[in-house]
Design an enzyme around this catalytic site. Structure first.
Site, short mmCIF file in Angstrom:
data_model
loop_
_atom_site.label_atom_id
_atom_site.label_comp_id
_atom_site.label_asym_id
_atom_site.label_seq_id
_atom_site.Cartn_x
_atom_site.Cartn_y
_atom_site.Cartn_z
NE ARG A 236 33.67 -35.86 -22.74
CZ ARG A 236 34.02 -34.44 -23.24
NH1 ARG A 236 34.99 -33.90 -23.02
NH2 ARG A 236 33.01 -33.78 -23.74
CD GLU A 265 36.63 -34.05 -16.26
OE1 GLU A 265 35.64 -33.45 -16.56
OE2 GLU A 265 37.32 -34.59 -17.17
CG HIS A 283 37.18 -30.84 -18.82
ND1 HIS A 283 36.22 -32.04 -18.74
CD2 HIS A 283 37.16 -30.48 -20.11
CE1 HIS A 283 35.83 -32.16 -19.94
NE2 HIS A 283 36.48 -31.08 -20.63
P1 NAP Z 1 35.72 -35.96 -34.01
O1 NAP Z 1 36.10 -34.86 -35.05
O2 NAP Z 1 34.37 -36.60 -34.05
O3 NAP Z 1 36.99 -36.96 -33.85
C1 NAP Z 1 36.76 -38.09 -33.11
C2 NAP Z 1 37.90 -39.07 -33.61
O4 NAP Z 1 37.80 -40.27 -32.77
C3 NAP Z 1 37.60 -39.66 -35.05
O5 NAP Z 1 38.78 -39.46 -35.78
C4 NAP Z 1 37.36 -41.19 -34.70
O6 NAP Z 1 37.66 -41.89 -35.69
C5 NAP Z 1 38.16 -41.35 -33.69
N1 NAP Z 1 37.37 -42.58 -32.72
C6 NAP Z 1 36.24 -42.81 -32.31
N2 NAP Z 1 36.31 -44.20 -31.95
C7 NAP Z 1 37.38 -44.58 -31.94
C8 NAP Z 1 38.04 -45.80 -31.48
N3 NAP Z 1 37.10 -46.81 -30.99
N4 NAP Z 1 39.30 -46.09 -31.68
C9 NAP Z 1 40.03 -45.04 -32.38
N5 NAP Z 1 39.46 -43.79 -32.60
C10 NAP Z 1 38.36 -43.71 -32.36
O7 NAP Z 1 35.70 -35.34 -32.57
P2 NAP Z 1 36.70 -33.72 -32.25
O8 NAP Z 1 35.93 -32.49 -32.52
O9 NAP Z 1 37.99 -34.18 -32.73
O10 NAP Z 1 36.54 -33.95 -30.62
C11 NAP Z 1 37.05 -35.29 -30.01
C12 NAP Z 1 36.78 -35.50 -28.48
O11 NAP Z 1 37.75 -34.17 -27.85
C13 NAP Z 1 35.24 -34.95 -28.26
O12 NAP Z 1 34.54 -35.84 -28.44
C14 NAP Z 1 35.53 -34.70 -26.85
O13 NAP Z 1 34.99 -35.62 -25.96
C15 NAP Z 1 36.74 -34.23 -26.70
N6 NAP Z 1 37.04 -32.68 -26.11
C16 NAP Z 1 37.70 -32.42 -25.00
C17 NAP Z 1 37.78 -31.25 -24.45
C18 NAP Z 1 38.36 -30.75 -23.60
O14 NAP Z 1 37.99 -29.83 -22.95
N7 NAP Z 1 39.35 -31.35 -22.88
C19 NAP Z 1 37.38 -30.07 -25.64
C20 NAP Z 1 36.92 -30.51 -26.92
C21 NAP Z 1 36.60 -31.91 -27.05
P3 NAP Z 1 37.00 -43.23 -36.27
O15 NAP Z 1 35.81 -43.02 -36.12
O16 NAP Z 1 37.66 -43.37 -37.57
O17 NAP Z 1 37.47 -44.20 -35.10
C1 8YV Z 2 33.83 -28.11 -22.69
C2 8YV Z 2 34.43 -30.19 -23.97
O1 8YV Z 2 34.45 -27.04 -21.84
O2 8YV Z 2 33.80 -29.49 -25.95
C3 8YV Z 2 33.75 -30.29 -25.21
O3 8YV Z 2 33.38 -31.55 -25.36
O4 8YV Z 2 34.89 -31.30 -22.96
C4 8YV Z 2 34.71 -28.85 -23.39
O5 8YV Z 2 34.98 -28.05 -24.40
C5 8YV Z 2 32.96 -28.86 -21.54
O6 8YV Z 2 32.62 -30.01 -21.75
C6 8YV Z 2 31.85 -28.06 -21.52
O7 8YV Z 2 30.63 -28.51 -20.52
#
Ligand code: NAP
Ligand code: 8YV
Length: 318
Positions: A236, A265, A283
């Site tokens: 994010r 964004e 994104h």
């Molecule tokens: P997840 O499995 O919940 O992993 C999140 C990780 O963040 C956990 O390992 C957690 O570990 C760590 N974390 C949380 N707070 C933290 C802190 N203060 N310092 C260091 N590490 C911390 O989530 P995920 O499914 O991998 O997804 C992660 C994120 O990617 C989503 O929340 C979303 O915002 C983003 N995302 C972006 C896109 C995109 O389109 N760009 C798509 C999908 C997801 P601890 O709790 O041990 O700290």
């Molecule tokens: C999405 C994402 O495309 O899953 C998330 O958290 O950031 C992306 O996969 C988007 O946010 C859909 O609203």
């Protein structure tokens, strides 16, 4: 006599195939079509048992509280930073989301950004298109090697672990920073984020967004990454202090960056547009046909299972 289908409120325009599928099973109303949202909610809020939203739009306490008979929220995406989970929990509303199905594509894109930032793929493409190659007086600048380099992952969750596994194929050394070490993970946990940045050639940010991670990557972390280090952010925009990142890129205090996400964004800081040491994406990390279909399916399946059996395929953690 059959009972009428549950009435759902949809906060945004969704992919047409998902809208059609939802309409085949539920009585759906799109909030975005209403000119006066507060007036609509005041008059009709009590009619809705379900809310369909996305990670980008979320649902705040005002919206949740405007739906007194709400029982379930189904969100398109894995990020929960814009969804007020505490407000939902207070009201006894369960929340479904779409974890795991997007791990591969987000991890792939993290590597795409790493390779692009380090090897200058987008910059080289711009160079060829503007005739720079044909009229060259000097060669295109050399890039940096990705294979065999040191990869620091901030947030070794579902997606972070997928990125770490991809790194094996690139023969990279991997360390990570989380608040807590991940039991059984084969990669070294680094309790200090600055130390991880100092060690890494590539720092990939994939921690969850929200108040707890706001500006986790600040000027000090960027200085620890240093002039040979690259930052990739696929989590994010809020996790990185964007003003500090812009200064570090302009002053070349870090080597470069690959960014899929931004603080406001779709606004991208003007200063970044002229820089060749940063790759800017709108994104799109989960944006493939296959993954978006899987996300649509999960949005639907969460609702269908909730209204048939009272449970969710992917319940969000409260
Ligand atoms: P997840 O499995 O919940 O992993 C999140 C990780 O963040 C956990 O390992 C957690 O570990 C760590 N974390 C949380 N707070 C933290 C802190 N203060 N310092 C260091 N590490 C911390 O989530 P995920 O499914 O991998 O997804 C992660 C994120 O990617 C989503 O929340 C979303 O915002 C983003 N995302 C972006 C896109 C995109 O389109 N760009 C798509 C999908 C997801 P601890 O709790 O041990 O700290
Ligand atoms: C999405 C994402 O495309 O899953 C998330 O958290 O950031 C992306 O996969 C988007 O946010 C859909 O609203």
């Amino acid at each position: 006599m059959t009972s009428p289908p549950p009435r759902l409120l949809q906060t945004l325009k969704l992919m047409p195939a998902l809208e059609a599928r939802l309409a085949s099973a539920f009585d759906v109303h799109r909030l975005a079509d209403e000119a006066d949202t507060p007036a609509f909610l005041a008059a009709h809020g009590g009619e809705f048992a379900g809310l369909v939203t996305s990670a980008a739009v979320g649902a705040n306490a005002t919206l949740i509280d405007a739906l007194p008979n709400l029982r379930v929220i189904s969100s398109f995406g894995v990020g929960l930073d814009k969804l007020d989970l505490a407000a939902a929990q207070r009201r006894g509303v369960v929340v479904g989301y779409t974890p795991d199905v997007l791990n591969d594509c987000v991890a792939d894109l993290a590597f795409g950004l790493m390779l692009d930032a380090a090897r200058g793929l987008s910059a080289a493409d711009r160079y060829v298109r503007r005739g720079g190659w044909a009229g060259a007086t000097s060669p295109f600048p050399l890039g940096r090697k990705v294979s065999g380099a040191k990869l620091g992952i901030v947030g070794l969750g579902r997606i972070g672990s997928t990125i770490a596994r991809r790194a094996t194929g690139f023969e990279m050394s991997v360390r990570y920073h989380n608040r807590r070490p991940v039991p059984g993970a084969p990669w070294m946990h680094e309790p200090s984020l600055s130390e991880l940045a100092r060690w890494a050639d590539y720092l990939v940010v994939i921690a969850a967004g929200g108040a707890g991670t706001r500006h986790l990557i600040d000027a000090d972390v960027l200085d620890a990454l240093g002039p040979r280090g690259f930052l990739v952010n696929v989590s994010r925009g809020s996790v990185v202090d964007e003003a500090a990142l812009v200064r570090a890129l302009v002053d070349k205090r870090i080597a470069g960056a690959g960014l899929d996400v931004f603080e406001n964004e779709p606004r991208v800081p003007q200063e970044l547009l002229a820089l060749d040491n940063v790759v800017l994406l709108p994104h799109i990390a989960s944006g493939t046909v296959e993954t978006r279909q899987a996300m649509c399916d999960r949005v639907f399946d969460n609702l269908q299972l909730f209204f048939s059996e009272g449970r969710l395929v992917s319940p969000a953690p409260f």
